[in-house]
Structure formats: structure tokens, C-alpha cells
Design an enzyme around this catalytic site. Structure first.
Site, short mmCIF file in Angstrom:
data_model
loop_
_atom_site.label_atom_id
_atom_site.label_comp_id
_atom_site.label_asym_id
_atom_site.label_seq_id
_atom_site.Cartn_x
_atom_site.Cartn_y
_atom_site.Cartn_z
N TYR A 25 0.84 -1.03 0.05
CA TYR A 25 -0.04 0.06 0.02
C TYR A 25 0.85 1.27 0.16
O TYR A 25 0.62 2.12 0.82
CB TYR A 25 -0.80 0.09 1.11
CG TYR A 25 -2.21 0.76 1.00
CD1 TYR A 25 -3.14 0.56 0.25
CD2 TYR A 25 -2.33 2.06 1.86
CE1 TYR A 25 -4.31 1.35 0.05
CE2 TYR A 25 -3.42 2.67 1.75
CZ TYR A 25 -4.49 2.62 0.86
OH TYR A 25 -5.57 3.21 0.80
N GLY A 26 1.70 1.27 -0.86
CA GLY A 26 2.71 2.42 -0.81
C GLY A 26 2.29 3.37 -2.33
O GLY A 26 1.09 3.67 -2.34
N SER A 52 1.80 1.36 6.71
CA SER A 52 1.01 0.93 5.42
C SER A 52 -0.27 0.37 5.94
O SER A 52 -1.50 0.63 5.33
CB SER A 52 1.71 0.29 4.28
OG SER A 52 2.69 1.00 3.89
N HIS A 106 5.29 -3.78 -12.86
CA HIS A 106 6.52 -3.77 -13.56
C HIS A 106 6.97 -5.20 -13.67
O HIS A 106 7.12 -6.05 -12.71
CB HIS A 106 7.58 -2.87 -12.31
CG HIS A 106 8.94 -2.79 -13.09
ND1 HIS A 106 9.51 -2.72 -14.30
CD2 HIS A 106 10.14 -2.57 -12.53
CE1 HIS A 106 10.60 -2.42 -14.58
NE2 HIS A 106 11.10 -2.59 -13.32
N GLY A 132 2.88 6.71 -8.71
CA GLY A 132 1.52 6.14 -7.89
C GLY A 132 0.79 7.46 -7.35
O GLY A 132 -0.39 7.40 -7.52
N ASP A 189 11.40 0.82 -19.06
CA ASP A 189 11.06 1.34 -17.81
C ASP A 189 12.49 1.76 -17.01
O ASP A 189 12.57 2.61 -16.46
CB ASP A 189 10.32 0.65 -16.95
CG ASP A 189 9.81 1.04 -15.76
OD1 ASP A 189 8.80 2.08 -15.80
OD2 ASP A 189 10.50 1.13 -14.41
N GLU A 193 13.70 5.53 -16.56
CA GLU A 193 13.86 6.00 -15.21
C GLU A 193 15.53 6.40 -14.91
O GLU A 193 15.79 7.40 -14.30
CB GLU A 193 13.47 5.24 -14.17
CG GLU A 193 13.98 3.90 -14.11
CD GLU A 193 13.01 2.79 -13.07
OE1 GLU A 193 11.86 3.33 -13.27
OE2 GLU A 193 13.78 1.77 -12.49
N GLU A 229 11.24 26.08 -12.59
CA GLU A 229 10.69 26.24 -13.52
C GLU A 229 10.49 25.10 -14.40
O GLU A 229 9.90 25.18 -15.62
CB GLU A 229 11.45 27.49 -14.42
CG GLU A 229 10.77 27.98 -15.40
CD GLU A 229 11.43 29.26 -16.13
OE1 GLU A 229 12.32 29.90 -15.61
OE2 GLU A 229 10.91 29.72 -17.10
N1 LIG Z 1 6.70 4.19 -7.65
C1 LIG Z 1 6.02 3.97 -8.78
O1 LIG Z 1 5.29 5.27 -8.94
C2 LIG Z 1 5.89 2.94 -9.67
C3 LIG Z 1 6.18 1.68 -9.47
N2 LIG Z 1 6.01 0.69 -10.01
C4 LIG Z 1 6.09 -0.76 -9.48
O2 LIG Z 1 5.19 -0.81 -8.62
C5 LIG Z 1 5.65 -1.87 -7.46
C6 LIG Z 1 5.57 -1.14 -6.25
O3 LIG Z 1 6.39 -0.15 -6.08
P1 LIG Z 1 6.05 1.25 -5.17
O4 LIG Z 1 4.66 1.55 -5.22
O5 LIG Z 1 7.17 2.35 -5.43
O6 LIG Z 1 6.52 0.60 -3.76
P2 LIG Z 1 6.64 1.51 -2.20
O7 LIG Z 1 7.89 1.26 -1.72
O8 LIG Z 1 6.07 2.76 -2.42
O9 LIG Z 1 5.41 0.49 -1.19
C7 LIG Z 1 5.72 -0.44 -1.08
C8 LIG Z 1 4.69 -1.12 -0.28
O10 LIG Z 1 5.01 -2.72 0.20
C9 LIG Z 1 4.89 -2.87 1.74
N3 LIG Z 1 6.08 -3.80 2.03
C10 LIG Z 1 7.43 -3.65 1.88
N4 LIG Z 1 7.83 -4.72 2.39
C11 LIG Z 1 6.73 -5.52 2.51
C12 LIG Z 1 6.86 -6.80 3.07
N5 LIG Z 1 7.86 -7.47 3.35
N6 LIG Z 1 5.71 -7.54 3.50
C13 LIG Z 1 4.73 -6.82 3.39
N7 LIG Z 1 4.60 -5.30 2.65
C14 LIG Z 1 5.76 -5.07 2.35
C15 LIG Z 1 5.27 -1.30 2.02
O11 LIG Z 1 4.83 -1.27 3.40
P3 LIG Z 1 5.46 -0.79 4.82
O12 LIG Z 1 4.86 0.68 5.06
O13 LIG Z 1 5.00 -1.78 5.94
O14 LIG Z 1 6.85 -0.45 4.51
C16 LIG Z 1 4.69 -0.46 1.14
O15 LIG Z 1 3.27 -0.31 1.60
C17 LIG Z 1 7.07 -2.09 -7.83
O16 LIG Z 1 7.18 -3.21 -8.70
C18 LIG Z 1 7.21 -0.84 -8.91
O17 LIG Z 1 8.41 -1.17 -9.80
C19 LIG Z 1 5.66 0.80 -11.23
C20 LIG Z 1 5.26 2.21 -11.93
C21 LIG Z 1 5.65 3.33 -11.25
C1 LIG Z 2 9.97 7.12 -13.26
C2 LIG Z 2 9.91 6.01 -12.21
C3 LIG Z 2 9.21 4.99 -12.52
O1 LIG Z 2 9.47 4.12 -13.78
C4 LIG Z 2 7.49 5.53 -12.77
C5 LIG Z 2 7.06 6.46 -11.70
O2 LIG Z 2 7.24 5.34 -13.68
C6 LIG Z 2 9.37 4.18 -11.27
O3 LIG Z 2 9.43 2.72 -11.22
O4 LIG Z 2 8.71 4.55 -10.13
#
Ligand SMILES: NC(=O)C1=CN([C@@H]2O[C@H](COP(=O)(O)OP(=O)(O)OC[C@H]3O[C@@H](n4cnc5c(N)ncnc54)[C@H](OP(=O)(O)O)[C@@H]3O)[C@@H](O)[C@H]2O)C=CC1
Ligand SMILES: CC[C@](O)(C(C)=O)C(=O)O
Length: 340
Positions: A25-26, A52, A106, A132, A189, A193, A229
Site C-alpha cells: 500500500y505504497g 501502510s 513492473h 503512484g 522502464d 528512469e 521552472e
Molecule cells: N513508484 C511508482 O510510481 C511506480 C512503481 N511501479 C512498480 O510498482 C511496484 C511497487 O512499487 P512502489 O509503489 O514504488 O513501492 P513502495 O515502496 O511505495 O511501497 C511498497 C509497499 O509494500 C509494503 N511492503 C514492503 N515490504 C513488505 C513486506 N515484506 N511485506 C509486506 N508488505 C511490504 C510497504 O509497506 P510498509 O509501510 O510496511 O513498508 C508499502 O506499503 C514495484 O514493482 C514498482 O516497480 C511501477 C510504476 C511506477
Molecule cells: C520514473 C520512475 C518509475 O518508472 C515511474 C514512476 O514510472 C518508477 O518505477 O517509479
């Protein structure tokens, strides 16, 4: 032009009588879960205890351990940090998989063989092409962030219907989705990035800022010129392309753009970009990142600490504090590792 998919190409009917478990839930997790809930999909969350978990519960979701959520769901979307997915998958998801569809945002772990899925599950990805927090913010504004989708394994014959329904439910089909493969999504991707969106951009901004400050100009001015800017200029490109941006800037700026841009991003830079792409394609980048995590991130942590102390960050923080209208995703969302 490649075929693009929009709202009319998908039906939310796929989700009738089904439950989607969003694991994590990140940044992406909260956006997918909330957007799908607003689209009428039955969503539950899988997490470990912590920030989270509390946030997802506050947002009104039923929250379970990762294993429990997996067992209760028809569709499991893995939105954990890439570097933690393999361990959590092997220990908590895999033992609870029967025939649930397995989804990713991803392709890293499937493409680089860190996760080997069972032959009984549909395996697919829906990857929003944006952070996100913007996936959520644009959805609330009746807009959306485009997405890629890819099918790795189609056991039921319904994987494509699910991919499109999912993309619709998170709002991506308002902007358009494009079909790809896990290989193409992963490699492009990582390239985007590293070379352009994050690595290339922060290096360019810092180099500009440092050049001005080292020449004796005020840091506040350098911040406005090289970072603040930038958003306003990129907004114009987002709205109307490069021509649209050039329409709005002065002819003096446009002349400078034409004659000076190629002096900055030289053929050597492009040569280096090609080398970066080769490292990604050959798995060298992935191997380095996997090993860095196994070693507890000594290099990542050192660079992260150094970067956060850079003058551009301290000056920027001060200036932004006087601009309450500048939206911060961090103020609202303190969850997630913040590493991506
Ligand atoms: N960030 C982005 O905008 C983008 C991300 N992605 C992909 O989305 C996926 C998620 O990335 P992202 O959203 O950045 O991740 P985040 O780091 O923002 O969030 C990760 C989540 O996973 C939880 N978590 C971490 N470790 C564990 C565990 N061991 N057990 C249970 N829950 C856990 C964290 O909770 P806690 O609070 O407990 O740490 C948090 O809620 C990846 O595959 C990424 O490549 C794709 C496109 C863009
Ligand atoms: C640009 C970073 C990214 O690829 C995205 C937001 O799309 C990521 O993995 O966070």
C-alpha cells in the site's frame, strides 16, 4: 500507429463476484486500491504490520497478512518494492496460490527470473506510466495516467480481459493503454528512469544549479531557474508537445534551445545512453541492484544521504515552504519505502 486501448475497449464486468488483493500500500498500491474501490471493484489489502497497514485500514480497506489476502483473492496484484518481491512471493504468496491470477506493475522479477510463477496462474502486468501518487491524483480529477499491459501466461484465456479491466478500473484507459511484453516493459522502464526521467534529469538539474552557484549567483535564483521552472516548462510539453512549449517561450529562449541544447546533450551522451541500455538488456544493472540489496544497500544509503544534503534540497525546501499551493504527495502519503 500501434493500437491503443481506451475505456470503450474494456469492461469492469470481469470483476463481478471477484476479489482483488493488492499486496502493498505504497506509491502504486494505495493508488490502485483506491481507484479500483472507486470503480466498484471489491479490493482487499495484503501487508505486514506497520505504517501502510494502518493507512490502508484508515482508508476503509480490510487488511490481511500477505498470505491471507492471497488465499482470499481471485486476482493478486503485487505492489511491493521490486527488491522485496521475491522473498515475500516465495514465503507468503506462493504457498497460498491455487489458480489466482498473478499481476505486477513492473516486469523486473519475472523478466530477470527472480520469481518463477506456477503454470496454473494467469500472469500479467499493468504498468502505469507515472508515479503512484499521480495515478491517484489524476483519477480524482477525472483524468488518468497511461499504462502498458503485457500477458506472460494465459491459462484461463481471460488474461487479456483482466488486463484491460484492471487498466480501466485504475483510470489508465482514460489516457490510453498499449500492449507490450514483460521484456519490453522492463527494459524500457529501467532505461527511462535511469537515463531520462530520474537519473538523467536530476544530474542535469544539479549540474545547472551548481554551475550558476559556483559562478557566484544566488542559490535561490539558481533553484528557480533550474528546478522550479522545469515543472512549468514540462507542463507545457505535457499539454502540447515541444512545439507547444516553444510557442509559449520567447524566441530568444527558443534560439538558445536550438543552438545550445545539442552542446549539452552531445553525441557522447547518446553513446553513454546506449551503453546504459546494453547494461540493462544484458542483466548487468539487475544483477548489481539485486546484490546491492543482499549487501544491505551500502552504496544506495551513502548516495541517498549525500544527495539529501545537497544545497539544492535545503534551498528548495525553504522556498517551497513559502508556496502552500505547491502540492506535496509526501505530506499526504508517508507510507512506502520512498525508494521508487
Ligand atoms: N513508484 C511508482 O510510481 C511506480 C512503481 N511501479 C512498480 O510498482 C511496484 C511497487 O512499487 P512502489 O509503489 O514504488 O513501492 P513502495 O515502496 O511505495 O511501497 C511498497 C509497499 O509494500 C509494503 N511492503 C514492503 N515490504 C513488505 C513486506 N515484506 N511485506 C509486506 N508488505 C511490504 C510497504 O509497506 P510498509 O509501510 O510496511 O513498508 C508499502 O506499503 C514495484 O514493482 C514498482 O516497480 C511501477 C510504476 C511506477
Ligand atoms: C520514473 C520512475 C518509475 O518508472 C515511474 C514512476 O514510472 C518508477 O518505477 O517509479
Amino acid at each position: 500507429m500501434a493500437k491503443m486501448y481506451y475505456n470503450g475497449d474494456a469492461s469492469l464486468g470481469y470483476f463481478e463476484g471477484k476479489t482483488v488483493a493488492v499486496i502493498g500500500y505504497g506509491s502504486q498500491g494505495h493508488a490502485h486500491a483506491l481507484n479500483m474501490k472507486d470503480s466498484g471493484v471489491n479490493v482487499i489489502i495484503g501487508l505486514r504490520q506497520g505504517k501502510s497497514w494502518d493507512k490502508a485500514a484508515e482508508d476503509g480497506f480490510d487488511v490481511y497478512s500477505v498470505g491471507e489476502a492471497t488465499a482470499k483473492a481471485d486476482v493478486v496484484m503485487i505492489l511491493l518494492p521490486d527488491e522485496q518481491q521475491t522473498k515475500v512471493y516465495n514465503e507468503e504468496i506462493k504457498p497460498n496460490l491455487t489458480s489466482q491470477a498473478l499481476m505486477f506493475a513492473h516486469g523486473f522479477n519475472i523478466h530477470f527470473s527472480q520469481i518463477v510463477p506456477p503454470s496454473s496462474s494467469d500472469v500479467l502486468l499493468v504498468a502505469p506510466k507515472g508515479p503512484g501518487h499521480l495515478v491517484r491524483r489524476t483519477f480524482e480529477q477525472e483524468a488518468g495516467v497511461p499504462a502498458l499491459f503485457a500477458i506472460y501466461q494465459d491459462v484461463t484465456g481471460e488474461a487479456r480481459e483482466l488486463a484491460l479491466a484492471y487498466a480501466k478500473a485504475i483510470g489508465a484507459l482514460r489516457a490510453g493503454a498499449l500492449e507490450t511484453t514483460f521484456k519490453e516493459e522492463t527494459e524500457t522502464d529501467l532505461f527511462g528512469e535511469q537515463a531520462v526521467l530520474c537519473g538523467g534529469l536530476t544530474a542535469l538539474v544539479k549540474a545547472g544549479f551548481e554551475t550558476l552557484v559556483e559562478a557566484g549567483y544566488q542559490p535561490e535564483l539558481a533553484y528557480f531557474e533550474c528546478l522550479h521552472e522545469l515543472k512549468l516548462i514540462v507542463d507545457l510539453m505535457y499539454e502540447d508537445g515541444m512545439a507547444g512549449m516553444r510557442y509559449s517561450i520567447s524566441d530568444t529562449a527558443q534560439w538558445g534551445d536550438f543552438v545550445t541544447g545539442p552542446r549539452i546533450v552531445t553525441e557522447d551522451v547518446k553513446k553513454e545512453m546506449k551503453a546504459v541500455l546494453t547494461d540493462i538488456q544484458e542483466g548487468k544493472f539487475a544483477k548489481g541492484w539485486i546484490l546491492e540489496n543482499q549487501a544491505n544497500r551500502p552504496v544506495f544509503n551513502a548516495i541517498n544521504a549525500r544527495e539529501s544534503e545537497h544545497l539544492i534540497e535545503t534551498v528548495g525546501k525553504e522556498l517551497r515552504s513559502m508556496m502552500p499551493f505547491v502540492k506535496s504527495s509526501r505530506k499526504k502519503e508517508v507510507v512506502g519505502s520512498g525508494q521508487k
